[in-house]
Design a protein around this motif. Structure first.
Motif, mmCIF file in Angstrom:
data_model
loop_
_atom_site.group_PDB
_atom_site.id
_atom_site.type_symbol
_atom_site.label_atom_id
_atom_site.label_comp_id
_atom_site.label_asym_id
_atom_site.label_seq_id
_atom_site.Cartn_x
_atom_site.Cartn_y
_atom_site.Cartn_z
ATOM 1 N N PHE A 58 1.230 -1.118 -0.037
ATOM 2 C CA PHE A 58 0.202 -0.529 -0.078
ATOM 3 C C PHE A 58 1.252 1.073 -0.191
ATOM 4 C CE2 PHE A 58 -3.267 -2.719 1.934
ATOM 5 C CZ PHE A 58 -4.531 -3.056 1.507
ATOM 6 N N ASP A 59 0.248 2.268 -0.566
ATOM 7 C CA ASP A 59 0.782 3.630 -0.745
ATOM 8 C C ASP A 59 0.098 4.409 0.657
ATOM 9 O OD1 ASP A 59 3.192 4.650 -2.442
ATOM 10 O OD2 ASP A 59 1.718 4.327 -4.159
ATOM 11 N N VAL A 60 0.743 4.936 2.158
ATOM 12 C CA VAL A 60 0.262 4.996 2.827
ATOM 13 C C VAL A 60 0.640 6.603 3.039
ATOM 14 C CG1 VAL A 60 -0.135 5.071 5.402
ATOM 15 C CG2 VAL A 60 0.563 2.640 4.270
ATOM 16 N N THR A 61 -0.702 7.129 3.008
ATOM 17 C CA THR A 61 -0.912 9.039 3.594
ATOM 18 C C THR A 61 -0.767 9.219 4.793
ATOM 19 O OG1 THR A 61 -0.947 9.418 1.125
ATOM 20 C CG2 THR A 61 -1.344 11.686 2.528
ATOM 21 N N THR A 62 -0.225 9.613 5.330
ATOM 22 C CA THR A 62 -0.381 10.272 6.854
ATOM 23 C C THR A 62 -0.921 11.326 6.413
ATOM 24 O OG1 THR A 62 0.927 8.545 7.913
ATOM 25 C CG2 THR A 62 0.372 10.415 9.272
ATOM 26 N N VAL A 63 -2.389 11.848 6.922
ATOM 27 C CA VAL A 63 -2.733 12.999 7.352
ATOM 28 C C VAL A 63 -2.612 13.584 8.719
ATOM 29 C CG1 VAL A 63 -5.492 13.931 7.490
ATOM 30 C CG2 VAL A 63 -4.767 12.326 5.117
ATOM 31 N N VAL A 64 -2.292 14.700 9.265
ATOM 32 C CA VAL A 64 -1.931 15.166 10.454
ATOM 33 C C VAL A 64 -2.962 16.658 10.962
ATOM 34 C CG1 VAL A 64 -0.198 16.382 12.013
ATOM 35 C CG2 VAL A 64 0.358 14.463 10.055
ATOM 36 N N ALA A 65 -3.723 15.683 12.112
ATOM 37 C CA ALA A 65 -4.925 17.151 12.517
ATOM 38 C C ALA A 65 -5.035 16.650 13.709
ATOM 39 C CB ALA A 65 -6.199 16.884 11.238
#
Length: 173
Positions: free
Chosen positions: A76-83
């Motif tokens: 998988f390509d993992v995109t981490t969203v930071v919030a």
């Protein structure tokens, strides 16, 4: 990654359900795969956080995204969203078949050198980890947390030569 807005922000984690086929019982960040109706990575992250832990997307302030990472083990390509979010609501597992529990650890806990170790997988893989009581955070989750701690300027020196085997309960794949 979901941080509270406190002076010592807390990061929200989930423990994956014991009944899952992959990564059962492991500590992870809320998230999951893109669904056909998702607009982008942020929309996916907010939908998954609502489905997993009951997070109201209207309470979230987006800080940004980390560059996508290719994870060979899962392909998988993992995109981490930071919030961030106020941290004023109770978050809990919405589907016990997917999420076992919700945990929060403060930045001071995560950066405490006493809680930092290098994890050793039985096949020889080593990487950053967090050992806090019964909780052991390793693998991609620990790498992402370690990366964000560095990027945010929160990282503290820790003994990377303190190597521990990953506890068996976190190796059930």
């Amino acid at each position: 990654m979901l941080f509270t807005r406190d002076t010592d922000p807390a990061l929200t984690f989930v423990t994956r359900a014991e009944t899952l086929r992959n990564h059962a019982g492991q500590v992870a960040l809320p998230g999951g795969a893109v669904d056909p109706g998702d607009i982008d990575a942020t929309d996916t992250a907010l939908r998954e956080a609502d489905e997993e832990i009951g997070l109201n997307r209207r309470s979230v302030s987006l800080l940004g995204q980390l560059p996508p990472l290719w994870v060979p083990a899962s392909r998988f390509d993992v995109t981490t969203v930071v919030a961030t979010w106020p941290g004023d609501a109770t978050l809990a597992p919405m589907d016990p078949a997917e999420t076992g529990s919700v945990e929060r650890f403060t930045i001071s806990e995560l950066t405490d050198p006493a809680n930092r170790v290098t994890a050793r997988h039985p096949v020889g893989f080593t990487g950053p980890a967090f050992a806090m009581g019964e909780v052991f955070i390793w693998g991609l989750t620990a790498h992402l947390v370690d990366w964000v701690l560095d990027l945010a300027g929160w990282a503290r020196h820790w003994d990377i030569d303190r190597v521990v085997d990953i506890p068996a309960q976190f190796l059930r794949d």
